[in-house]
Motif scaffolding. Structure first.
Motif, PDB file in Angstrom:
ATOM      1  N   SER A 102      47.849  28.039   6.485  1.00 27.15           N
ATOM      2  CA  SER A 102      47.854  28.164   4.626  1.00 27.15           C
ATOM      3  C   SER A 102      47.262  26.740   4.679  1.00 27.15           C
ATOM      4  O   SER A 102      47.818  25.727   4.843  1.00 27.15           O
ATOM      5  CB  SER A 102      49.884  27.748   4.565  1.00 27.15           C
ATOM      6  OG  SER A 102      49.539  27.971   3.003  1.00 27.15           O
ATOM      7  N   ASP A 103      46.310  27.410   3.790  1.00 31.16           N
ATOM      8  CA  ASP A 103      45.479  25.900   3.201  1.00 31.16           C
ATOM      9  C   ASP A 103      45.135  25.295   4.643  1.00 31.16           C
ATOM     10  O   ASP A 103      44.386  25.837   5.632  1.00 31.16           O
ATOM     11  CB  ASP A 103      45.962  25.506   2.228  1.00 31.16           C
ATOM     12  CG  ASP A 103      45.984  25.845   0.674  1.00 31.16           C
ATOM     13  OD1 ASP A 103      44.973  26.921   0.999  1.00 31.16           O
ATOM     14  OD2 ASP A 103      47.112  25.830   0.528  1.00 31.16           O
ATOM     15  N   ASP A 104      45.124  23.590   4.816  1.00 34.36           N
ATOM     16  CA  ASP A 104      44.845  23.378   5.568  1.00 34.36           C
ATOM     17  C   ASP A 104      45.995  23.125   6.806  1.00 34.36           C
ATOM     18  O   ASP A 104      45.810  22.968   8.111  1.00 34.36           O
ATOM     19  CB  ASP A 104      44.030  21.598   5.383  1.00 34.36           C
ATOM     20  CG  ASP A 104      43.412  21.866   4.556  1.00 34.36           C
ATOM     21  OD1 ASP A 104      42.632  22.776   5.355  1.00 34.36           O
ATOM     22  OD2 ASP A 104      43.065  20.818   3.671  1.00 34.36           O
ATOM     23  N   VAL A 105      47.280  23.655   7.063  1.00 38.76           N
ATOM     24  CA  VAL A 105      48.464  23.461   7.689  1.00 38.76           C
ATOM     25  C   VAL A 105      48.644  24.753   8.552  1.00 38.76           C
ATOM     26  O   VAL A 105      48.212  25.885   8.057  1.00 38.76           O
ATOM     27  CB  VAL A 105      49.891  23.523   6.585  1.00 38.76           C
ATOM     28  CG1 VAL A 105      50.722  23.163   7.837  1.00 38.76           C
ATOM     29  CG2 VAL A 105      50.372  22.391   5.858  1.00 38.76           C
ATOM     30  N   ILE A 106      48.675  24.028   9.504  1.00 42.05           N
ATOM     31  CA  ILE A 106      48.454  25.044  11.003  1.00 42.05           C
ATOM     32  C   ILE A 106      48.939  24.736  11.541  1.00 42.05           C
ATOM     33  O   ILE A 106      49.942  24.190  12.290  1.00 42.05           O
ATOM     34  CB  ILE A 106      47.267  24.843  11.483  1.00 42.05           C
ATOM     35  CG1 ILE A 106      45.840  25.516  10.624  1.00 42.05           C
ATOM     36  CG2 ILE A 106      46.326  25.589  12.896  1.00 42.05           C
ATOM     37  CD1 ILE A 106      44.282  24.660  11.586  1.00 42.05           C
ATOM     38  N   ASP A 107      49.709  26.272  11.764  1.00 44.46           N
ATOM     39  CA  ASP A 107      51.449  26.295  12.477  1.00 44.46           C
ATOM     40  C   ASP A 107      50.107  26.604  14.607  1.00 44.46           C
ATOM     41  O   ASP A 107      49.818  27.811  14.704  1.00 44.46           O
ATOM     42  CB  ASP A 107      51.721  27.556  12.881  1.00 44.46           C
ATOM     43  CG  ASP A 107      53.060  27.893  13.929  1.00 44.46           C
ATOM     44  OD1 ASP A 107      53.272  26.793  14.744  1.00 44.46           O
ATOM     45  OD2 ASP A 107      53.723  28.852  14.091  1.00 44.46           O
ATOM     46  N   ASN A 108      50.585  25.057  15.221  1.00 54.11           N
ATOM     47  CA  ASN A 108      49.546  25.849  16.319  1.00 54.11           C
ATOM     48  C   ASN A 108      50.522  26.134  17.544  1.00 54.11           C
ATOM     49  O   ASN A 108      50.377  25.432  19.158  1.00 54.11           O
ATOM     50  CB  ASN A 108      48.552  24.135  16.690  1.00 54.11           C
ATOM     51  CG  ASN A 108      49.416  23.171  17.089  1.00 54.11           C
ATOM     52  OD1 ASN A 108      50.860  23.177  16.606  1.00 54.11           O
ATOM     53  ND2 ASN A 108      48.762  21.783  17.559  1.00 54.11           N
ATOM     54  N   ASN A 109      51.706  26.504  17.508  1.00 56.20           N
ATOM     55  CA  ASN A 109      52.471  26.818  18.425  1.00 56.20           C
ATOM     56  C   ASN A 109      52.843  26.133  19.598  1.00 56.20           C
ATOM     57  O   ASN A 109      52.563  25.817  20.679  1.00 56.20           O
ATOM     58  CB  ASN A 109      52.460  27.541  19.634  1.00 56.20           C
ATOM     59  CG  ASN A 109      53.124  28.604  19.928  1.00 56.20           C
ATOM     60  OD1 ASN A 109      54.326  28.138  20.105  1.00 56.20           O
ATOM     61  ND2 ASN A 109      53.332  29.262  21.040  1.00 56.20           N
ATOM     62  N   ASN A 110      52.579  24.148  18.940  1.00 55.93           N
ATOM     63  CA  ASN A 110      54.255  23.235  19.617  1.00 55.93           C
ATOM     64  C   ASN A 110      51.683  23.073  20.916  1.00 55.93           C
ATOM     65  O   ASN A 110      52.793  22.504  21.979  1.00 55.93           O
ATOM     66  CB  ASN A 110      55.075  23.391  19.939  1.00 55.93           C
ATOM     67  CG  ASN A 110      56.291  23.200  19.376  1.00 55.93           C
ATOM     68  OD1 ASN A 110      56.209  22.838  18.380  1.00 55.93           O
ATOM     69  ND2 ASN A 110      57.063  24.067  19.696  1.00 55.93           N
TER      70      ASN A 110
END
Length: 645
Positions: A101-109
Motif C-alpha cells: 500500500s503505497d510505500d508500505v510492503i508486507d514482506n512476510n517477515n
C-alpha cells in the motif's frame, strides 16, 4: 561426489518445499501452480504491515530469464480477506507476489511470498534456479523487500544442477558469483575449473563470461590480461565494441566525441532490428552538449536520431531546468521543456508494461515523470514573468505532490506570491515548516506573504519563532527514530599527505565519516554543505570530519582526488580507502556495509555509530542543520526524549 552434494542441500530444501503450499498470510488456489494456469489468491492482511491500509495492491513478478513480466492483481474484499486472480505465463519458472500500500510492503517477515512453477506436481526445469535468483540477486529485495539470502539461493541453484545437469542455465553468472563469495576450497575449485573451460572456448560470449569470473575472483590484473587476449582473438567482437563505446562516452571534448561516433558507426553499422544502447546514450550526450554549446542545429540532428524518446525527454528537461536555475536562455529553455512534456504526453497515451514493471506501475511512473517535467516548465514560465500560465501547470503538480516535495512547494509558492495570492501561499509554507520540510526559499517567501497580508514587517519574528520551535521538535523526533547503536569497525588510512589517521586515535570525539568519490554527482552536490559544516565546527576540538575517498575508477586516482580537492578549495581531511583482495579501492567502505555513496556515519565519543545517512538531496543549509542535529543527538541522546534543549 554427486550424492554428497545432494545430502548437503537436502534439509534446507525440505523446509522450503513445506512452505510452498501457503506462504504467510497469502495462499494460492493450487499448491502446485503450473504454467498457463489461472490462479486465485487469498490474502489476509490482519497482523501484517498493511493492515488497516485502504488501497492494498498486489503485483506478481514472474522469473523467466528473459522478459521478467509483472502482472497487476485486482484485489477485492471478501470479509477480512482480499482475493484476486492471475494467469501464469507459459515461460515462467517461479514468481513472487508483492503486497503493498503505497510505500508500505508486507514482506512476510523478510521471507517474501515466493512460489515455484510445477508440472505434474514437480518443479519445472529452471524453477529452483529462478527461486534462488529471487533470493540471492537482490531482485526480491529491491522490489518486495525480501531479505537477501545468498546461502539459500546457492542451495537452490545447486539443486537445479543436480536435477538438470545437462541444460544451459539462465543464471549461471549469479551461481558462480555466489560460489566466489563463499570463499571455501570446494567452491574455488569449481570456479577455477569453469574459468579454465571457458577460456578454451572459441566463442566470445564464453570468454567474456570468464572475464567476469576473473574480475570477481582474482582481481583486475587477471581480468585485464584476458581482456587483451579477447580483443586480439575477436577484433570486431563485443569486447572491442564495448571498449570503443566507453572511449566515446568518456570523451569530454564535444568535437572529438562527435568524430568518435562517426568512426563507431562506420565500424558497427546500426541495425534496425537490434537496439544499440551505446548509440542512443552517446547521441543523448551530444544533444545535451550541443545545446549547452548553443549549436541548436547539431543538437536537433542528433535528437532526431535518438530512439529512446523518454530518455531524450529526460535530457531536454535537465538542460532546460539547468538554464532556468541560472536564469539563462529562458526562451530556449521553454521550448525544450515543452518538448519534454509533449514526448511524455505521447507516451502516456499508449502505456506499455516493461520488464520488472506492471502496466499500473508504468502509468504511475509516467504520471510522476510528467509532473516533474511540468514543474520545470512552470518554473521557466515563472522566470519569464508568465505567472498565470505557470500556475496552470504548477497547480496540477502541487495537487499530486503526495510526498510533500520541498522543490515543488517552493515553485508553487513563488508563483502564488508573484500573483499576490498570499492567503493561499502562507498556510502552505507554515505547514511545510511545521513538518520540518522547509527551506531558505520557503522562509523567504513566508516573509513576503506575511508582509503582503499585514502590509508591514512588524511582529514577523514573534510570529515565526513558534513555527521554528515546532519544526525543531519535529526534526529531532524524526532523527531520533533513525538512531542506531552499532560499534564502528576500527580503521587506519592514509591522508593525502601520507599521514596515517586511525579511528581509534579519535576516541572521545564525535566523528563524521563521509564516503565519497570524485565521479559521484550527489557526493559533489553535498560538498558545499559539508564545507559549511566543517567551517561551523572548525574550532570545536571534540568534533572531527573524515572524508574517505573510495570506489575510484581511475588508475591514478590519488592525483585525481588531490586535484579535485585543491580546485574546489575544500578544507576536508581526506583519507584514501585501501584496496581489497579483489584489487578494488573498497576495503573500509565494504567493512562499513555502504550500499551507495555518499554515505555519512555519525560516530559518538565511545566509537558507536549513531546515524547512517545514505544519499543527498536538499540544500546546503538543510544538510548543515541535519548534521548539526545528529551531532547534538550523538553527544546528548537524552535530547531525543525531550524533543530539544
Amino acid at each position: 561426489m554427486k550424492n554428497h552434494k545432494l545430502l548437503l542441500v537436502l534439509p534446507a530444501l525440505l523446509l522450503l518445499q513445506n512452505a510452498f503450499a501457503q506462504v504467510g498470510h497469502l495462499s494460492l488456489s493450487d499448491s502446485y501452480p503450473a504454467a498457463a494456469e489461472k490462479i486465485k489468491i487469498s490474502y489476509n492482511p490482519v497482523g501484517t504491515p498493511v493492515e488497516g491500509k485502504k488501497d492494498i495492491s498486489a503485483e506478481v513478478f514472474y522469473i523467466d530469464g528473459k522478459d521478467y513480466p509483472v502482472a497487476d492483481v485486482d484485489l477485492k474484499a471478501d470479509g477480512n480477506t482480499l482475493t484476486g486472480e492471475f494467469t501464469i505465463p507459459t515461460t515462467a519458472k517461479a514468481f513472487f507476489v508483492k503486497i503493498f500500500s503505497d510505500d508500505v510492503i508486507d514482506n512476510n517477515n523478510d521471507k517474501g511470498y515466493v512460489f515455484l512453477i510445477y508440472k505434474d506436481k514437480k518443479p519445472v526445469e529452471g524453477a529452483y534456479e529462478s527461486n534462488g535468483f529471487i533470493l540471492a540477486s537482490g531482485l526480491g529485495t529491491h522490489f518486495a523487500k525480501i531479505k537477501k539470502d545468498n546461502e539459500t539461493g546457492l542451495t537452490l541453484m545447486i539443486k537445479e544442477r543436480e536435477l538438470f545437469p545437462a541444460t544451459e542455465k539462465k543464471f549461471d553468472e549469479e551461481y558462480y558469483r555466489l560460489l566466489i563469495e563463499k570463499k571455501d576450497p570446494q567452491s574455488e575449485e569449481i570456479v577455477t575449473k569453469k574459468i579454465a573451460l571457458l577460456e578454451k572456448s572459441d566463442q566470445e560470449k564464453d570468454q567474456r563470461f570468464a572475464l567476469n569470473l576473473l574480475a570477481w575472483s582474482k582481481g583486475r590484473a587477471a581480468n585485464d590480461s584476458l581482456q587483451a587476449i579477447i580483443k586480439t582473438r575477436f577484433p570486431n567482437g563485443e569486447t572491442v565494441k564495448s571498449a570503443d563505446a566507453m572511449s566515446m562516452l568518456k570523451e569530454k571534448d564535444l568535437s572529438k566525441k562527435d568524430s568518435l561516433l562517426k568512426i563507431y558507426m562506420s565500424k558497427y553499422p546500426e541495425k534496425t532490428d537490434v537496439k544499440d544502447f551505446y548509440l542512443d546514450y552517446i547521441r543523448m550526450q551530444l544533444v545535451s552538449g550541443y545545446l549547452k554549446d548553443g549549436n541548436i542545429a547539431e543538437s536537433n540532428k542528433y535528437a532526431a536520431q535518438v530512439k529512446d524518446k523518454l530518455g531524450l525527454a529526460r535530457v531536454l528537461n535537465n538542460v532546460a531546468y539547468e538554464w532556468a536555475q541560472k536564469g539563462e536562455k529562458l526562451a530556449e529553455a521553454e521550448k525544450l521543456s515543452k518538448q519534454s512534456l509533449d514526448i511524455m504526453q505521447e507516451s502516456m497515451k499508449k502505456p506499455v508494461a516493461r520488464p520488472y514493471s506492471s502496466l499500473k506501475s508504468v502509468i504511475k511512473d509516467n504520471n510522476k515523470t510528467y509532473d516533474g517535467y511540468a514543474d520545470t516548465y512552470a518554473f521557466i514560465l515563472y522566470k519569464e514573468g508568465k505567472y498565470a500560465e505557470a500556475l496552470k501547470y504548477q497547480q496540477g503538480v502541487y495537487d499530486h505532490n503526495t510526498s510533500n516535495s520541498t522543490g515543488i512547494n517552493e515553485h508553487y509558492v513563488l508563483i502564488l506570491n508573484a500573483l499576490g495570492k498570499y492567503a493561499t501561499s502562507k498556510p502552505i509554507i507554515e505547514n511545510a515548516i511545521k513538518s520540518n520540510n522547509s527551506s531558505a526559499v520557503l522562509k523567504e517567501e513566508l516573509k513576503k506573504a506575511y508582509i503582503g497580508l499585514n502590509k508591514s514587517e512588524a511582529g514577523y519574528d514573534q510570529y515565526l519563532a513558534p513555527l521554528m520551535a515546532i519544526a525543531n521538535k519535529k526534526k529531532i523526533e524524526e532523527l531520533a527514530k533513525q538512531m542506531i547503536n552499532q560499534p564502528a569497525i576500527p580503521f587506519s588510512l592514509k591522508d593525502l599527505d601520507g599521514n596515517t589517521v586511525s579511528l581509534a586515535g579519535l576516541k572521545g570525539k564525535t566523528v563524521i565519516v563521509d564516503f565519497w568519490a570524485t565521479w559521484c554527482g550527489p557526493c559533489k552536490a553535498s560538498f558545499p554543505g559539508m564545507q559549511m559544516a566543517v567551517n561551523k565546527y572548525k574550532d570545536d576540538p571534540n568534533v572531527k570530519f573524515l572524508f574517505i575517498d573510495t570506489w575510484e575508477r581511475e588508475a591514478n586516482y590519488v592525483d585525481v582526488v588531490k586535484k579535485f580537492i585543491a580546485d574546489n578549495k575544500y578544507t576536508f581531511n581526506v583519507l584514501l580507502d585501501e584496496k581489497n583482495d579483489a584489487g578494488k579501492q573498497a576495503k573500509v567502505v565494504s567493512q562499513f556495509d555502504v550500499p551507495g555513496i555518499p554515505t555519512k556515519f555519525i560516530i559518538d565519543k565511545n566509537g558507536i555509530i549513531r546515524f547512517k545517512k545514505v544519499g543527498f538531496e536538499g540544500s546546503a543549509d538543510d544538510l548543515v542543520d541535519e548534521i548539526s542535529t545528529m551531532i547534538d543527538l550523538a553527544n546528548e541522546p537524552q535530547l531525543a526524549q525531550v524533543g530539544g534543549k
